[in-house]
Design a protein around this motif. Structure first.
Motif, mmCIF file in Angstrom:
data_model
loop_
_atom_site.group_PDB
_atom_site.id
_atom_site.type_symbol
_atom_site.label_atom_id
_atom_site.label_comp_id
_atom_site.label_asym_id
_atom_site.label_seq_id
_atom_site.Cartn_x
_atom_site.Cartn_y
_atom_site.Cartn_z
ATOM 1 N N PHE A 132 0.884 -1.169 0.000
ATOM 2 C CA PHE A 132 0.000 0.000 0.000
ATOM 3 C C PHE A 132 0.919 1.215 0.000
ATOM 4 N N ASP A 133 0.817 2.048 -0.977
ATOM 5 C CA ASP A 133 1.665 3.253 -1.065
ATOM 6 C C ASP A 133 3.124 2.916 -0.797
ATOM 7 N N GLN A 153 4.461 0.744 0.823
ATOM 8 C CA GLN A 153 4.746 -0.001 2.050
ATOM 9 C C GLN A 153 4.334 -1.455 1.847
ATOM 10 N N VAL A 188 3.155 -4.795 2.884
ATOM 11 C CA VAL A 188 2.524 -5.378 4.076
ATOM 12 C C VAL A 188 2.505 -6.905 4.008
ATOM 13 N N PRO A 233 -1.306 -10.910 15.251
ATOM 14 C CA PRO A 233 -1.646 -9.633 15.883
ATOM 15 C C PRO A 233 -2.312 -8.676 14.899
ATOM 16 N N SER A 234 -2.995 -7.704 15.444
ATOM 17 C CA SER A 234 -3.645 -6.697 14.628
ATOM 18 C C SER A 234 -2.623 -6.025 13.702
ATOM 19 N N CYS A 283 -1.177 -7.439 11.045
ATOM 20 C CA CYS A 283 -0.167 -8.332 10.461
ATOM 21 C C CYS A 283 -0.480 -8.704 9.011
ATOM 22 N N LYS A 301 -3.830 -10.041 7.878
ATOM 23 C CA LYS A 301 -4.836 -11.094 7.718
ATOM 24 C C LYS A 301 -5.957 -10.668 6.767
ATOM 25 N N THR A 317 -5.910 -8.317 4.626
ATOM 26 C CA THR A 317 -5.321 -8.113 3.298
ATOM 27 C C THR A 317 -5.281 -9.435 2.523
#
Ligand SMILES: Nc1ncnc2c1ncn2[C@@H]1O[C@H](COP(=O)(O)OP(=O)(O)O)[C@@H](O)[C@H]1O
Ligand SMILES: [Mg+2]
Length: 350
Positions: free
Chosen positions: A13-14, A16, A18, A37-38, A40, A42, A44
């Protein structure tokens, strides 16, 4: 029925990244849980399967077929979200039927489908009700039923239970396991809750920062964690992990693998400490024991110690884990394993 495969998938994303160069095979008909974890990655991953947000590079295959150019509606997948949108002015029946009407399915077939699916999720007696008269769990079932009428070959679920209270969540977990058994369809279920992953999954895929840490059935994930991250993400309280020496090697043991006693025992690992905290949970008590080597969480069946009391923590050799400087768990068959065991035996703790 469908299998899903990610081949060297990257998602940015932009600029970055992920998801980094991810390879994953999700088996046909299995209940696979993506946990981590939040943030990470998932959601996506799920959105890439659904086709809502395509990958930056690499390919996503459904049943061996590259779906990059296939529109979301044509992939045979249905997604159930955390914030499921059901229409408040429509009855349960109308909500479930909605997608079918759009797809120009005939009246008789619609009625039959809606009735059989509402029976499967326990909504048959509520078909003429408005959503506002239903409980949270029943509304969640409406969302499920709406996904089910499309007869998808893959169910994608993104934290579908996180808005429910604790008791209902446990009940819905069991219902989802049963639903999966009944349908035999591929389920890909996303959660940040390791308890949900452990209780529902055939296979757990544990992620951190866009990278898969381990892929295994729940029992193997628990007993043979591949690294420190897995060892501490799965299980409550997490595995105790401490430095073995100056070489970056760590040792670890599960809170329930230790014995707590008033006198030193004969286990390979023995440490003297003081009870710092005590949590009595009914069937078990969790103590925090503080010592010169650090703080350790110990789970006991019995509630024998009081805060400030001195106690000995003992761990048998076969319950000890070792992690290398790269944080990967060292297998018992590795030659270094014996050396680390002896190093720990040689230390007098506390
Ligand atoms: N549309 C987006 N635009 C920019 N960044 C995003 C977008 N969607 C997700 N991200 C970022 O990607 C990472 C993974 O997000 P997500 O897949 O939602 O994580 P999870 O579902 O595991 O909590 C996070 O750092 C998040 O901020
Ligand atoms: Mg998410």
């Amino acid at each position: 029925m469908a299998s899903i495969e990610f081949v060297r998938v990257t998602k940015s994303f932009d600029k970055q990244e992920v998801i980094k160069d991810l390879d994953l095979k999700i088996e046909d008909g299995k209940f696979t849980v993506l946990v981590g974890p939040s943030g990470c990655g998932k959601t996506t991953l799920l959105r890439m399967i659904a086709g809502l947000d395509p990958q930056t590079s690499g390919s996503v295959l459904i049943n061996g077929k590259d779906v990059s150019r296939i529109a979301p509606g044509q992939r045979g997948v249905a997604m159930v979200f955390q914030n499921y949108a059901i229409y408040p002015t429509m009855s349960v029946r109308e909500n479930i039927e909605f997608g079918l009407k759009n797809n120009k399915v005939g009246k008789a077939e619609r009625t039959e489908l809606v009735e059989s699916i509402s029976r499967a999720v326990g909504l048959y007696d509520y078909l003429d009700r408005k959503p506002s008269t239903l409980s949270g769990g029943q509304r969640q079932r409406v969302a499920l039923a709406r996904a089910m009428v499309k007869k998808p070959s893959v169910f994608l679920m993104d934290e579908p239970l996180s808005n429910l209270d604790a008791k209902l969540r446990v009940q819905m977990r069991i219902e989802l396991i049963e639903l999966h058994k009944k349908l035999g369809t591929t389920f890909v279920y996303v959660t940040h809750d390791q308890v949900e992953a452990m209780s529902m999954a055939d296979t757990i895929v544990l992620m951190n920062k866009g990278v898969i840490q381990q892929e295994a059935p729940p029992d193997r994930m628990y007993r043979q964690p591949s690294n420190c991250f897995t060892a501490q993400f799965i299980g409550v309280p997490p595995m105790n992990i401490a430095e073995l020496g100056a070489n970056g090697v760590k040792y670890g043991f599960r809170p329930e693998s230790a014995n707590l006693s008033a006198e030193p025992g004969d286990e390979l690992f023995s440490l003297r400490g003081r009870i710092a905290t005590r949590e009595m949970l009914g069937s078990e008590t969790i103590y925090q024991v503080r010592s010169g080597s650090g703080a350790f969480m110990i789970k006991c069946r019995e509630d024998l110690f009081a805060v400030d009391q001195e106690a000995y923590v003992g761990v048998p050799a076969d319950k000890l884990n070792f992690f290398g400087p790269d944080e990967r768990r060292i297998e018992a068959r590795d030659s270094s394993y014996r050396d680390y065991l002896e190093a720990l035996r040689g230390q007098r703790h506390g």
